[in-house]
Design a protein around this motif. Sequence first.
Motif, short mmCIF file in Angstrom:
data_model
loop_
_atom_site.label_atom_id
_atom_site.label_comp_id
_atom_site.label_asym_id
_atom_site.label_seq_id
_atom_site.Cartn_x
_atom_site.Cartn_y
_atom_site.Cartn_z
N SER A 51 39.50 66.05 18.88
CA SER A 51 38.51 65.82 17.84
C SER A 51 37.09 66.08 18.34
N GLU A 52 36.84 65.69 19.59
CA GLU A 52 35.52 65.94 20.19
C GLU A 52 35.26 67.44 20.30
N ALA A 53 36.28 68.18 20.73
CA ALA A 53 36.12 69.63 20.86
C ALA A 53 35.90 70.27 19.49
N ALA A 54 36.64 69.79 18.49
CA ALA A 54 36.51 70.37 17.15
C ALA A 54 35.14 70.10 16.56
N GLU A 55 34.60 68.87 16.80
CA GLU A 55 33.29 68.55 16.23
C GLU A 55 32.22 69.49 16.76
N ILE A 56 32.30 69.82 18.04
CA ILE A 56 31.30 70.71 18.65
C ILE A 56 31.51 72.16 18.19
N LEU A 57 32.72 72.64 18.24
CA LEU A 57 32.98 74.05 17.98
C LEU A 57 32.96 74.41 16.50
N LEU A 58 33.08 73.42 15.62
CA LEU A 58 33.01 73.70 14.18
C LEU A 58 31.60 73.55 13.63
N ASP A 59 30.66 73.21 14.48
CA ASP A 59 29.25 73.16 14.11
C ASP A 59 28.57 74.36 14.77
N GLY A 60 28.09 75.29 13.98
CA GLY A 60 27.54 76.53 14.51
C GLY A 60 26.45 76.33 15.55
N GLN A 61 25.52 75.39 15.28
CA GLN A 61 24.42 75.17 16.22
C GLN A 61 24.92 74.54 17.52
N LYS A 62 25.79 73.54 17.39
CA LYS A 62 26.32 72.88 18.58
C LYS A 62 27.18 73.83 19.41
N ARG A 63 27.93 74.68 18.71
CA ARG A 63 28.78 75.62 19.43
C ARG A 63 27.93 76.60 20.24
N GLY A 64 26.84 77.06 19.64
CA GLY A 64 25.96 77.98 20.38
C GLY A 64 25.37 77.33 21.61
N THR A 65 24.97 76.06 21.45
CA THR A 65 24.42 75.34 22.60
C THR A 65 25.48 75.14 23.67
N TYR A 66 26.69 74.82 23.26
CA TYR A 66 27.77 74.61 24.23
C TYR A 66 28.10 75.91 24.95
N ASP A 67 28.16 77.02 24.23
CA ASP A 67 28.47 78.30 24.87
C ASP A 67 27.43 78.66 25.92
N GLN A 68 26.19 78.20 25.70
CA GLN A 68 25.12 78.55 26.64
C GLN A 68 25.02 77.59 27.82
N PHE A 69 25.18 76.28 27.53
CA PHE A 69 24.94 75.30 28.59
C PHE A 69 26.16 74.46 28.97
N GLY A 70 27.26 74.60 28.25
CA GLY A 70 28.46 73.83 28.56
C GLY A 70 28.31 72.36 28.24
N HIS A 71 29.10 71.52 28.88
CA HIS A 71 29.08 70.08 28.59
C HIS A 71 27.75 69.45 28.92
N ALA A 72 27.00 70.03 29.83
CA ALA A 72 25.73 69.44 30.25
C ALA A 72 24.76 69.28 29.09
#
Length: 373
Positions: A51-72
């Motif tokens: 569920s945590e992974a889905a919340e991040i990856l299904l939000d376009g802005q959060k997904r972009g941030t995660y792809d760039q900086f990871g969990h940090a």
Amino acid sequence: MSKRDYYEVLGVAQSASEQEIKKAYRRLAMKYHPDRNEGDAAAEEKFKEASEAAEILLDGQKRGTYDQFGHAAFEGGGGGGGFSNGGSFGSIFEDVFGDIFSGGRGQSQVHRGSDLKYILDISLEEAVRGTNPKIKIPTLVECMSCLGSGAKSGTKPMDCVQCGGSGQITARQGFFSLQQTCPRCRGKGRVMTDPGQPCRGQGRVEEKKTLSVKVPPGVDTGDRIRLSGQGEAGVNGGPAGDLYVQMNVQEHPIFSREGPDLYCEVPISFVSAALGEQLEVPTLEGKVSLKVPPETQTGKLFRLKGKGVDMSQIRGGGLGDLYCKIVVETPVKLSDRQKALLREFDGEQEASQSPKQAHWLNGVKRFIDALRD
């Protein structure tokens, strides 16, 4: 223990589409949901992880941030609004599964008013020439005392405590999550602590409205005129519905109608039919002269061009005609002398003077003879 990569958790590639991510999450959520794995702490952790992974990856802005900086990017509150354990996994579950189990979340509390229908009786003359009647319709209009809010002047509606203002409550039945209309606020999401008058907290009151309806020339039974915004008032500021005025053209004592054409019967005497006559026949514009030639048979149609219905303003039609149907009337209550004269006339009549009768009698004779053979 370091967190696993979100794409790895869901088992999808980094280039996965939103639909692929939803599909992967649904599979894992159904497998590890706590309701299906009661008392299994490991399954609950996997459900939370997915569920945590889905919340991040299904939000376009959060997904972009995660792809760039990871969990940090989401540690220590950084990156804005990270996922917290035990926090919002129920929300992302309802978001993804809502279209299957609950019909979606956050249904609008603003509703369009209902459409209304009014049957307008008009005469044939009004239908042909057009008219502009005033009608009175009972409807629901916005309450002027509370301006549609339902609250008394100086107060305001409060969010419903039972549904939290959503208008719906969630009923869980095992693994399934079903949404139902809140019984306290009846789906409105708000309740009136001090309902306004005279609407009693509904925001709308019953009223009879007087409206003018412009009926164009050429309308017929079943035609509808739409008055936009003249239906019932909307709920919670929603737009008003429409009023549909449906035509009902009443029967006429003389004319009948078929589209643009009018029909009428013209009864004439036996003598007029035999000898011919100049008649006056009615139209919707007044009387006109009709010449009935000698030897006219009953049922004969005479066409008066352009004396029908002008439908140029309705469906792009044209100007119709009037058809006069001759009906030869048999005389009644004859005197003895009249009967004698008719018998004398009939005795002098030759078969050629009644061709239809002669033809029919010959046909009957041939039919009977064929039966005997």
